[in-house]
Design a protein around this motif. Structure first.
Motif, PDB file in Angstrom:
ATOM      1  N   TRP A  85       0.804  -1.227   0.000  1.00  0.00           N
ATOM      2  CA  TRP A  85       0.000   0.000   0.000  1.00  0.00           C
ATOM      3  C   TRP A  85       0.835   1.273   0.000  1.00  0.00           C
ATOM      4  N   GLU A  86       2.136   1.148   0.236  1.00  0.00           N
ATOM      5  CA  GLU A  86       2.995   2.338   0.305  1.00  0.00           C
ATOM      6  C   GLU A  86       2.819   3.191  -0.957  1.00  0.00           C
ATOM      7  N   MET A  87       2.558   4.456  -0.737  1.00  0.00           N
ATOM      8  CA  MET A  87       2.439   5.492  -1.763  1.00  0.00           C
ATOM      9  C   MET A  87       1.176   5.396  -2.612  1.00  0.00           C
ATOM     10  N   LEU A  88       0.230   4.559  -2.201  1.00  0.00           N
ATOM     11  CA  LEU A  88      -1.078   4.555  -2.849  1.00  0.00           C
ATOM     12  C   LEU A  88      -1.976   5.560  -2.119  1.00  0.00           C
ATOM     13  N   ALA A  89      -2.926   6.110  -2.846  1.00  0.00           N
ATOM     14  CA  ALA A  89      -3.948   6.914  -2.178  1.00  0.00           C
ATOM     15  C   ALA A  89      -4.776   5.947  -1.331  1.00  0.00           C
ATOM     16  N   TRP A  90      -5.091   6.332  -0.094  1.00  0.00           N
ATOM     17  CA  TRP A  90      -5.891   5.462   0.769  1.00  0.00           C
ATOM     18  C   TRP A  90      -7.164   5.013   0.055  1.00  0.00           C
ATOM     19  N   ASP A  91      -7.771   5.919  -0.706  1.00  0.00           N
ATOM     20  CA  ASP A  91      -9.017   5.599  -1.414  1.00  0.00           C
ATOM     21  C   ASP A  91      -8.819   4.590  -2.545  1.00  0.00           C
ATOM     22  N   ASP A  92      -7.571   4.382  -2.982  1.00  0.00           N
ATOM     23  CA  ASP A  92      -7.291   3.443  -4.074  1.00  0.00           C
ATOM     24  C   ASP A  92      -6.932   2.039  -3.597  1.00  0.00           C
ATOM     25  N   ILE A  93      -6.822   1.856  -2.290  1.00  0.00           N
ATOM     26  CA  ILE A  93      -6.506   0.523  -1.769  1.00  0.00           C
ATOM     27  C   ILE A  93      -7.767  -0.333  -1.889  1.00  0.00           C
ATOM     28  N   PRO A  94      -7.642  -1.500  -2.540  1.00  0.00           N
ATOM     29  CA  PRO A  94      -8.833  -2.346  -2.738  1.00  0.00           C
ATOM     30  C   PRO A  94      -9.513  -2.716  -1.419  1.00  0.00           C
ATOM     31  N   LYS A  95     -10.830  -2.582  -1.394  1.00  0.00           N
ATOM     32  CA  LYS A  95     -11.608  -2.875  -0.182  1.00  0.00           C
ATOM     33  C   LYS A  95     -11.373  -4.296   0.307  1.00  0.00           C
ATOM     34  N   ILE A  96     -11.187  -5.236  -0.608  1.00  0.00           N
ATOM     35  CA  ILE A  96     -10.968  -6.628  -0.231  1.00  0.00           C
ATOM     36  C   ILE A  96      -9.660  -6.789   0.563  1.00  0.00           C
ATOM     37  N   GLU A  97      -8.709  -5.868   0.354  1.00  0.00           N
ATOM     38  CA  GLU A  97      -7.446  -5.900   1.095  1.00  0.00           C
ATOM     39  C   GLU A  97      -7.529  -5.109   2.397  1.00  0.00           C
ATOM     40  N   ILE A  98      -8.150  -3.939   2.326  1.00  0.00           N
ATOM     41  CA  ILE A  98      -8.100  -3.041   3.482  1.00  0.00           C
ATOM     42  C   ILE A  98      -9.104  -3.423   4.572  1.00  0.00           C
ATOM     43  N   THR A  99     -10.226  -4.033   4.196  1.00  0.00           N
ATOM     44  CA  THR A  99     -11.259  -4.351   5.186  1.00  0.00           C
ATOM     45  C   THR A  99     -10.757  -5.269   6.301  1.00  0.00           C
ATOM     46  N   PRO A 100     -10.092  -6.391   5.993  1.00  0.00           N
ATOM     47  CA  PRO A 100      -9.609  -7.238   7.101  1.00  0.00           C
ATOM     48  C   PRO A 100      -8.636  -6.490   8.013  1.00  0.00           C
ATOM     49  N   TRP A 101      -7.790  -5.640   7.422  1.00  0.00           N
ATOM     50  CA  TRP A 101      -6.835  -4.874   8.214  1.00  0.00           C
ATOM     51  C   TRP A 101      -7.562  -3.852   9.096  1.00  0.00           C
ATOM     52  N   MET A 102      -8.537  -3.171   8.540  1.00  0.00           N
ATOM     53  CA  MET A 102      -9.288  -2.170   9.308  1.00  0.00           C
ATOM     54  C   MET A 102     -10.051  -2.823  10.466  1.00  0.00           C
ATOM     55  N   GLU A 103     -10.501  -4.047  10.263  1.00  0.00           N
ATOM     56  CA  GLU A 103     -11.250  -4.753  11.310  1.00  0.00           C
ATOM     57  C   GLU A 103     -10.348  -5.253  12.435  1.00  0.00           C
ATOM     58  N   ASP A 104      -9.053  -5.489  12.152  1.00  0.00           N
ATOM     59  CA  ASP A 104      -8.123  -5.952  13.189  1.00  0.00           C
ATOM     60  C   ASP A 104      -6.700  -5.543  12.839  1.00  0.00           C
ATOM     61  N   PHE A 105      -6.448  -4.222  12.802  1.00  0.00           N
ATOM     62  CA  PHE A 105      -5.130  -3.706  12.442  1.00  0.00           C
ATOM     63  C   PHE A 105      -4.053  -4.120  13.428  1.00  0.00           C
ATOM     64  N   VAL A 106      -4.454  -4.498  14.652  1.00  0.00           N
ATOM     65  CA  VAL A 106      -3.461  -4.918  15.641  1.00  0.00           C
ATOM     66  C   VAL A 106      -2.780  -6.210  15.190  1.00  0.00           C
ATOM     67  N   GLN A 107      -3.551  -7.182  14.733  1.00  0.00           N
ATOM     68  CA  GLN A 107      -3.002  -8.502  14.400  1.00  0.00           C
ATOM     69  C   GLN A 107      -2.815  -8.749  12.905  1.00  0.00           C
ATOM     70  N   VAL A 108      -3.615  -8.116  12.063  1.00  0.00           N
ATOM     71  CA  VAL A 108      -3.571  -8.385  10.623  1.00  0.00           C
ATOM     72  C   VAL A 108      -2.516  -7.492   9.965  1.00  0.00           C
ATOM     73  N   PRO A 109      -1.541  -8.109   9.291  1.00  0.00           N
ATOM     74  CA  PRO A 109      -0.540  -7.285   8.605  1.00  0.00           C
ATOM     75  C   PRO A 109      -1.073  -6.725   7.289  1.00  0.00           C
ATOM     76  N   CYS A 110      -0.539  -5.598   6.887  1.00  0.00           N
ATOM     77  CA  CYS A 110      -0.822  -5.065   5.559  1.00  0.00           C
ATOM     78  C   CYS A 110      -0.199  -6.036   4.561  1.00  0.00           C
ATOM     79  N   PRO A 111      -0.804  -6.246   3.393  1.00  0.00           N
ATOM     80  CA  PRO A 111      -0.203  -7.147   2.399  1.00  0.00           C
ATOM     81  C   PRO A 111       1.229  -6.719   2.074  1.00  0.00           C
ATOM     82  N   GLY A 112       2.171  -7.608   2.296  1.00  0.00           N
ATOM     83  CA  GLY A 112       3.578  -7.295   2.046  1.00  0.00           C
ATOM     84  C   GLY A 112       4.203  -6.427   3.121  1.00  0.00           C
ATOM     85  N   GLY A 113       3.469  -6.147   4.192  1.00  0.00           N
ATOM     86  CA  GLY A 113       3.969  -5.276   5.253  1.00  0.00           C
ATOM     87  C   GLY A 113       3.861  -5.927   6.611  1.00  0.00           C
ATOM     88  N   GLU A 114       3.497  -5.134   7.600  1.00  0.00           N
ATOM     89  CA  GLU A 114       3.440  -5.643   8.969  1.00  0.00           C
ATOM     90  C   GLU A 114       2.162  -5.212   9.666  1.00  0.00           C
TER      91      GLU A 114
END
Length: 177
Positions: A85-114
């Motif tokens: 997600w680095e350097m993407l507009a937040w609005d351009d991050i696919p919902k299918i990727e961001i939703t699991p992270w938003m629901e549990d950002f403590v434990q769920v890593p960003c794709p390719g991140g932490e």
């Protein structure tokens, strides 16, 4: 132990862009923002050790604030790795990727991140090392994520609740003594 956490000043990036470990330069307002931070620190800090994230937005500020002090850069103080997600507009991050992270950002890593837990663990390892070295006063120049994580550690705040701490650019937060 007395710690001053300082968030870097405003980076030179468009609002709404996801950035974490991307190495960004600082906005043109940097000299004025650095001077404001200097006034917050004047007279309060002596016999200190200075630590910084190695990213430019922190190391540049550290050198401007403490030109005559040896600064230790530590990668454990870097911002969250947002991976793909680095350097993407937040609005351009696919919902299918961001939703699991938003629901549990403590434990769920960003794709390719932490995950935020991984950031927290590396920040706690850094603080634990400072305690072992019996460092009495430290200035840590870092990012909002590590500041929230360290604040949560010192104040026994659940990680999911630590984002209630608002951390503005150039903010100085004192912990301990």
């Amino acid at each position: 132990m007395e710690i001053y956490l300082i968030r870097h000043t405003k980076p030179a990036i468009a609002k709404g862009t996801c950035y974490g470990q991307t190495d960004l330069h600082l906005a043109d307002s940097f000299p004025e923002e650095a001077n404001i931070i200097k006034t917050k620190l004047t007279g309060q800090i002596t016999s200190i050790q200075v630590f910084s994230s190695p990213l430019l937005r922190c190391s540049t500020l550290a050198k401007a604030l403490f030109p005559t002090v040896s600064i230790t850069e530590d990668p454990r103080l870097m911002e969250l790795d947002f991976g793909n997600w680095e350097m993407l507009a937040w609005d351009d991050i696919p919902k299918i990727e961001i939703t699991p992270w938003m629901e549990d950002f403590v434990q769920v890593p960003c794709p390719g991140g932490e995950s935020y837990r991984q950031l927290y663990d590396r920040c706690v390892a850094f603080i634990t090392e400072l305690k072992k070295q019996q460092i009495e006063k430290a200035i840590i120049i870092t990012h909002a994520g590590p500041i929230r994580a360290i604040h949560a550690y010192f104040n026994n705040i659940a990680l999911k609740d630590s984002f209630s701490l608002k951390v503005d650019y150039g903010e100085v937060i004192k912990l301990g003594n």
